[in-house]
Write an enzyme that holds these catalytic residues in place. Sequence first.
Site, PDB file in Angstrom:
ATOM      1  N   CYS A 159       0.831  -1.194   0.000  1.00  0.00           N
ATOM      2  CA  CYS A 159       0.000   0.000   0.000  1.00  0.00           C
ATOM      3  C   CYS A 159       0.867   1.245   0.000  1.00  0.00           C
ATOM      4  CB  CYS A 159      -0.897   0.036   1.252  1.00  0.00           C
ATOM      5  SG  CYS A 159      -1.956  -1.403   1.450  1.00  0.00           S
ATOM      6  N   ASN A 198       1.687   0.071   5.664  1.00  0.00           N
ATOM      7  CA  ASN A 198       2.136  -0.478   4.384  1.00  0.00           C
ATOM      8  C   ASN A 198       3.043  -1.654   4.681  1.00  0.00           C
ATOM      9  OD1 ASN A 198       3.182  -0.899   1.757  1.00  0.00           O
ATOM     10  ND2 ASN A 198       4.777   0.630   2.085  1.00  0.00           N
ATOM     11  N   GLY A 247      14.998 -12.211  -5.033  1.00  0.00           N
ATOM     12  CA  GLY A 247      16.232 -12.645  -4.380  1.00  0.00           C
ATOM     13  C   GLY A 247      17.106 -11.557  -3.815  1.00  0.00           C
TER      14      GLY A 247
END
Length: 603
Positions: free
Chosen positions: A2, A75, A370
């Site tokens: 978000c 978030n 990664g």
Amino acid sequence: MCGFSGEIRFDGTTADVGAVARMTAAMDRRGPDASGIHAQGRIAVGHRRLKIFDLSEQAQQPMIDAGLGLGLVYNGAIYNYRELRAELEAMGFAFFSTGDTEVILKGYRAWGPKVVDRLAGMFAFVLWERDTGRVLMARDRLGIKPLYIENRGRTLRFASTLPALLAGGGVDTAIDPVALQFYLQFHAVVPAPMTILKGIRKLPPATRRIIEPDGTARDEVYWAPDYGPRADERDLSFQDWQAKVLDSLRTAVRRRLVADVPVGVLLSGGLDSSLITGLIAEAGQKDLKTYSIGFDAAGGEEGDEFRWSDVVAAHFGTDHHQIRVSASETLEALPDCVAAMSEPMVSHDAVGFYLLSQAVSRDLKVVQSGQGADEVFGGYHWYPPMLAAGDEAAVETYARHFCDRAHDEYLGLVRPEHRVDEDHARRFVAEHFAQPGATRPIDKALRIDSNIMLVDDPVKRVDNMTMSWGLEARVPFLDHELVELAARVPAEMKVKTTPDGRHLAQGKYVLAEAARAVIPHAVIDRPKGYFPVPALKHLEGPYLEMVRASLGSEGARSRGLFDQAAVDRLLADPKAHITPLRGSKLWQLALLELWLDTHGIRG
């Protein structure tokens, strides 16, 4: 998952809802699924939502718990939220939603600011107490999720992106000369709390800030792992460490499969993303989607690693997608990529992640990636010299291999009105190396890279580029428990050198050997690659013209950051001016000017 913003007043006046609405609207791409504004007197907050957990309206933000007298904008993703919820329910708390947001609210009521110590995941949030006016700001341990702050007298504004704060209006956009020095010397890394602009700061990672009703604040660093084995681990064998690393990574990957939507993988074909792919397949996920991107070659340098990602995709039977991008498409995307940056990010692969995220977001909302393995497990080329360096040579050795330019070169590049005489970047490295918790030069380098460089280069880049397309990237190598474990692995097991100690035989050694139980050996034994965008390293043709135009733009002339004679020397032979990390010094200047022009900053 978000973006959020807000304003808090400490002078008794009413918060500016219009400014909060503008800031929130500026982050619509971070949260394309829903939006909300909440205002009550001295505080106004806004939120843009990307639905990952609890897709219902009950999980909407800003989240207000009237019974507890608490509000939250947040978030991120808390991977252990279900376990925390069960613990809180056993304590008598009742929930009205099924996602992770409400767990933070209830957890704060149960444990206070120390709720952050219990959260396993990536997060930035602002939580306030309705009745007292006290506020808690917090950011996750590795700074995966951002939190930008603007203090203007008795008013505090905050947002998930720097451009959102600019949209609120009235920001002091003067260039911070110390931050500019860091940008030019410290590989474009501007460590918290600084940003390139004087008027905007950022909350450091692993930090909770408690703000009292009168505006006074205090920061608490709640996480700082020690480097080197514990007493009970000193007798562990190399095979023991491999097992511990693989078990911890399995847990990290499994945690990041928690979602109410499918989870895919950004598969470069290197060790790190290949191992993540293998562990997800091992966990039993069906129809796993994987994605790789490749670019046109330039300067004799290949622009893709498809042959390796294809090996992994075939081995695990993934639903694999190759995304091929031409040089002209890359050039066309650069302006939008720069606009998506919260801060100027010089690394060539930013546009790669931007274009990759655009394609992936058509299919998915969540991927694993990664990032972080090189910093955590010792994969970069400067770690062998740090392993061999003595204490007195530690700072110099690190700076020689990592920093983009020496201080004298910086002084000759920046015009007097924008430069600082002291070498703040070198002093920063020395002070960080002097902190307790890491005694060997190699461990000091791994720590500064994990706590500083990683936060404000690779991690920030991935967050900005993925979230600009409403795509959440999860990074299992930055699971805090895995990072704590990796910090304790003896350095010689992370960085293996040849018998004479001079040349790197295997970076991320313990990780690579552990990976042999999961992924094809050919992927492990291949030469180390990186996410290449050759056209931005070998500046020529239309790319060089774009650079020339940005350095000569009206905005660049108005700001007057750089000495023209120094710029002309770079323009005369761009390929001759490459940083120790294989980047273009000319692109570094051009990218900064492009970013400043994009956001209308005159300096």
